[in-house]
Design a protein around this motif. Structure first.
Motif, PDB file in Angstrom:
ATOM      1  N   VAL A 457       0.817  -1.025  -0.076  1.00  7.96           N
ATOM      2  CA  VAL A 457       0.109   0.031   0.292  1.00  7.96           C
ATOM      3  C   VAL A 457       0.751   1.215  -0.073  1.00  7.96           C
ATOM      4  O   VAL A 457       0.369   2.267   0.018  1.00  7.96           O
ATOM      5  CB  VAL A 457      -1.081  -0.019   1.240  1.00  7.96           C
ATOM      6  CG1 VAL A 457      -1.970  -1.113   1.148  1.00  7.96           C
ATOM      7  CG2 VAL A 457      -0.178  -0.008   2.624  1.00  7.96           C
ATOM      8  N   ALA A 458       2.235   1.231  -0.180  1.00  6.80           N
ATOM      9  CA  ALA A 458       3.025   2.069   0.073  1.00  6.80           C
ATOM     10  C   ALA A 458       2.715   3.376  -1.129  1.00  6.80           C
ATOM     11  O   ALA A 458       2.949   4.617  -0.716  1.00  6.80           O
ATOM     12  CB  ALA A 458       4.413   2.059  -0.128  1.00  6.80           C
ATOM     13  N   PRO A 459       2.499   3.010  -2.301  1.00  2.00           N
ATOM     14  CA  PRO A 459       2.258   3.843  -3.270  1.00  2.00           C
ATOM     15  C   PRO A 459       1.006   4.942  -2.860  1.00  2.00           C
ATOM     16  O   PRO A 459       0.971   6.170  -3.375  1.00  2.00           O
ATOM     17  CB  PRO A 459       1.852   3.129  -4.528  1.00  2.00           C
ATOM     18  CG  PRO A 459       2.399   1.902  -4.296  1.00  2.00           C
ATOM     19  CD  PRO A 459       2.417   1.692  -2.899  1.00  2.00           C
ATOM     20  N   GLN A 460      -0.044   4.298  -1.911  1.00  2.00           N
ATOM     21  CA  GLN A 460      -0.880   5.145  -1.342  1.00  2.00           C
ATOM     22  C   GLN A 460      -0.566   6.353  -0.605  1.00  2.00           C
ATOM     23  O   GLN A 460      -1.244   7.110  -0.566  1.00  2.00           O
ATOM     24  CB  GLN A 460      -2.105   4.333  -0.888  1.00  2.00           C
ATOM     25  CG  GLN A 460      -2.686   3.256  -1.821  1.00  2.00           C
ATOM     26  CD  GLN A 460      -3.825   2.301  -1.042  1.00  2.00           C
ATOM     27  OE1 GLN A 460      -3.407   1.113  -1.145  1.00  2.00           O
ATOM     28  NE2 GLN A 460      -4.771   2.811  -0.645  1.00  2.00           N
ATOM     29  N   LEU A 461       0.593   6.168  -0.019  1.00  2.00           N
ATOM     30  CA  LEU A 461       1.287   7.292   0.568  1.00  2.00           C
ATOM     31  C   LEU A 461       1.710   8.701  -0.080  1.00  2.00           C
ATOM     32  O   LEU A 461       1.694   9.546   0.228  1.00  2.00           O
ATOM     33  CB  LEU A 461       2.318   6.951   1.579  1.00  2.00           C
ATOM     34  CG  LEU A 461       2.122   5.693   2.593  1.00  2.00           C
ATOM     35  CD1 LEU A 461       3.303   5.134   2.905  1.00  2.00           C
ATOM     36  CD2 LEU A 461       1.388   6.520   3.566  1.00  2.00           C
ATOM     37  N   GLY A 462       1.882   8.413  -1.387  1.00  2.00           N
ATOM     38  CA  GLY A 462       2.227   9.364  -2.365  1.00  2.00           C
ATOM     39  C   GLY A 462       3.779   9.576  -2.145  1.00  2.00           C
ATOM     40  O   GLY A 462       4.525   9.105  -1.235  1.00  2.00           O
ATOM     41  N   ASP A 463       4.201  10.439  -3.010  1.00  2.00           N
ATOM     42  CA  ASP A 463       5.861  10.800  -2.814  1.00  2.00           C
ATOM     43  C   ASP A 463       6.270  11.669  -1.406  1.00  2.00           C
ATOM     44  O   ASP A 463       7.275  11.273  -1.147  1.00  2.00           O
ATOM     45  CB  ASP A 463       6.306  11.942  -4.031  1.00  2.00           C
ATOM     46  CG  ASP A 463       6.358  11.064  -5.197  1.00  2.00           C
ATOM     47  OD1 ASP A 463       6.307   9.871  -5.337  1.00  2.00           O
ATOM     48  OD2 ASP A 463       6.385  11.853  -6.233  1.00  2.00           O
ATOM     49  N   ASP A 464       5.294  12.356  -0.696  1.00  2.00           N
ATOM     50  CA  ASP A 464       5.864  13.055   0.335  1.00  2.00           C
ATOM     51  C   ASP A 464       4.811  12.900   1.576  1.00  2.00           C
ATOM     52  O   ASP A 464       5.069  13.390   2.327  1.00  2.00           O
ATOM     53  CB  ASP A 464       5.928  14.451  -0.028  1.00  2.00           C
ATOM     54  CG  ASP A 464       4.496  15.110  -0.306  1.00  2.00           C
ATOM     55  OD1 ASP A 464       3.531  14.396  -0.588  1.00  2.00           O
ATOM     56  OD2 ASP A 464       4.691  16.350  -0.652  1.00  2.00           O
ATOM     57  N   GLY A 465       3.815  12.038   1.369  1.00  2.00           N
ATOM     58  CA  GLY A 465       2.963  11.648   2.445  1.00  2.00           C
ATOM     59  C   GLY A 465       3.476  11.082   3.630  1.00  2.00           C
ATOM     60  O   GLY A 465       3.211  11.596   4.788  1.00  2.00           O
TER      61      GLY A 465
END
Length: 632
Positions: A457-465
């Motif tokens: 699910v890391a991509p759901q954090l976004g680049d700077d989330g």
């Protein structure tokens, strides 16, 4: 006559401008000016000298007499200013203001006079010790007596001193009485080991040999009085062993918050070289921790007594005090430490053989109540609790979990994949447990600490989330505990693999136990509040900031599940309120660190064990011991 010690002297007439500003140009003025120039450099100028009875004196003899009479002040010659020269026939007199610089920044100012007489067309300085000071006689010396300032205290939250003056015994060797030094070193090593002091005394014979010519005391160790009493019968009568009793500022026990509090001891030659004139042998200074960082405030200002040392019959010396600068007591340093909580933390770490640290923070106000480290190197304790820079491992799922919940990307019952392995850019990510779990609710992924789920699910954090969430919890912030502290570093962006491993606390993310304890307190509180340790003098702090209430409430449920049915289940039966938390296992080179962060009631805690192999196996038991001790 008593004269005042002053920070500056009254400038009547600068020596350099004597001829122009004091009186008419004359041979007397030139001779006086040359004499004062030399005196200000600690020597006698090449001018004619005579005694008060008219006998000639060589300049070399005056130089020696100046050095001898100046005594303790000779190394830093005075500043000299001259008043108006009064000439009367073959005689002349000039008032002189003398200002001697003293260790610590003060100066001693007084007035004397220089007399001159004309012989065969040349002006001679009439030399006698009274030129240096009006009360000096032949054979006298000026001496300094240091007046120790009362050292300030490091106070706990209740205002009670954590470091106080206590009796100690310094154990050393008297070279002229020591023959079998190698055997003596073995006996001392064995006796000190009984007290838990593991010392390498293999160099003791060489040190004793070097000190034999002058028969100087060779220090071995400084012990608290109760420690020395335990082995006094064993070492006290050994040939060559010598002891000295005095007082030192010490914490309640030898290990109590040692890396945080630091130590107080005799000034070293190295420190004296770094700050010339500030110290004298025997002065007490702080080393490391709060004692070192705030040494100037704690130490205060040493006083000085200027005395005449006058030889008396029977080889005795009489001291006549001329003046003094009274010492200024040091300032107290107020902290938020709680002695009971600190003691519980120390007790929890006592049996841990690996380097470890524990930080406890009161959730409601951010007060740091305990900063504990395992004993480590007695001579050079390391404050891992504040300064470690290490990956947080799966404790960081608290941070990534908060961001996923706050951004609305996931809910606690959202199904997430938890495969046995996950390969990203050729790198395989696995879990601490064997086998995959299929699709599991996000809350369960948190409870069982599924790395592959968080990587997925890391991509759901976004680049700077992730960096944004970390910042909202104070990680990498500019908060200040009043002592060197690593607040963390959480980079943004990166490759897909970088973001995947960052989601479960690996990669480039670095934290300290103090930083994770502060972040945990923010999650528990529902708002970021800068932690505090030193409250006087207080440091500037960033403003508090609220967190997302719904995300915090969900995160609390997930972190409670870690304890009730997950990787921190060993804490489920801790007496008192519910325990919330997150374990972590962090890969760092060839080491695998163990972590636990969590809270109970109004207390947040972070526990870190170097190469502990797992959070559940290494950090959770220490956290349990800490919380159970407090519950007793």
């Amino acid at each position: 006559m008593r004269r005042r010690l002053a920070a500056s002297s009254l400038v009547i007439c600068l020596v350099a401008g004597l001829a122009a500003a004091c009186s008419r140009d004359s041979g007397a003025e030139a001779t006086l000016s040359a004499f004062l120039d030399g005196w200000s450099e600690g020597r006698a100028a090449d001018v004619p000298f005579v005694t008060p009875t008219g006998e000639p004196v060589a300049a070399e003899q005056v130089t020696e007499a100046l050095a001898e009479a100046s005594g303790d002040l000779h190394e830093q010659p005075p500043e000299l200013t001259a008043g108006e020269l009064d000439e009367s026939g073959e005689n002349a007199t000039a008032p002189i203001t003398v200002a001697w610089p003293l260790p610590g920044g003060a100066s001693w100012a007084y007035e004397t006079s220089v007399r001159l007489t004309e012989r065969d067309g040349d002006w001679h300085v009439i030399w006698q010790p009274a030129v240096l000071h009006p009360e000096l006689l032949d054979g006298d010396q000026l001496r300094l007596r240091r007046l120790a300032a009362a050292r300030g205290e490091i106070l706990d939250a209740a205002g009670d001193p954590l470091v106080t003056a206590q009796p100690i015994t310094e154990v050393g060797i008297w070279p002229s009485q020591a023959d079998e030094v190698a055997e003596l070193a073995d006996r001392l090593t064995s006796a000190l080991a009984e007290l838990g002091h593991e010392l390498d005394l293999s160099d003791l014979p060489d040190r004793v040999d070097e000190a034999r010519d002058d028969d100087l005391f060779v220090p071995v160790i400084t012990l608290r009085q109760d420690e020395y009493d335990e082995i006094a019968d064993e070492i006290g009568d050994l040939p060559g062993v010598q002891t000295r009793e005095e007082e030192r500022h010490l914490a309640p026990t030898r290990t109590f918050a040692r890396a945080l509090l630091g130590t107080v001891g005799e000034v070293t030659a190295e420190v004296m070289e770094q700050q010339p004139g500030a110290f004298a042998p025997g002065d007490q200074v702080g080393y490391g921790g709060l004692s070192g960082h705030y040494d100037e405030q704690l130490r205060g200002v040493t006083g000085q007594a200027v005395v005449i040392a006058r030889p008396s019959p029977g080889d005795e010396v009489t001291e006549i005090e001329l003046d003094r600068v009274d010492p200024e007591s040091g300032q107290d340093i107020a902290t938020t430490l709680d002695a009971d909580v600190q003691s519980a933390a120390e007790a929890a770490l006592a049996a841990e053989s690996k380097p470890a640290a524990l930080v406890a923070i009161r959730i409601s106000d951010g007060s740091v109540l305990a900063v504990a480290n395992t004993e480590g190197d007695e001579a050079h304790p390391v404050n891992l609790a504040l300064t470690a820079s290490v990956p947080p491992g799966s404790t960081f799922k608290m941070v990534s979990g908060y961001q996923l919940l706050a951004a609305g990307e996931l809910e606690l019952d959202s199904e997430v994949p938890c495969p046995e392995e996950l390969t990203i850019d050729g790198f395989t990510i696995s879990n601490a447990f064997s086998g995959g779990r299929g699709e599991v609710p996000f809350q369960e992924a948190m409870a069982i600490s599924c790395n592959t789920a968080f990587a997925t699910v890391a991509p759901q954090l976004g680049d700077d989330g992730l960096a944004t969430a970390a910042g909202s919890l104070g990680l990498g912030g500019d908060w200040d505990l009043g002592l060197e502290t690593f607040t963390g570093s959480v980079p943004a962006g990166g490759s897909a693999l970088d973001q995947a491993v960052a989601a479960f606390g690996q990669g480039q993310t670095q934290v300290s136990p103090a930083a994770m304890a502060a972040a945990t307190a923010a999650v528990a509180r529902g708002a970021w509040l800068p932690p505090t340790l030193v409250v006087d003098p207080a440091a500037d702090q960033p403003a508090p900031a609220d967190l997302s209430d719904p995300a915090v409430a969900d995160l609390h449920r997930a972190l409670r599940a870690v304890v009730t049915g997950g990787t921190a289940e060993a804490l489920a039966d801790v007496p008192g309120g519910d325990v919330f938390g997150k374990t972590g296992t962090a890969e760092a080179g060839e080491e695998t660190h163990g972590w636990f962060v969590g809270w109970q009631d109004d207390l947040a805690v972070a526990v870190f064990v170097v190469d502990g192999r797992s959070g559940s196996g290494a950090a959770v038991p220490l956290a349990g011991e800490f919380l159970r001790t407090l519950a007793e």
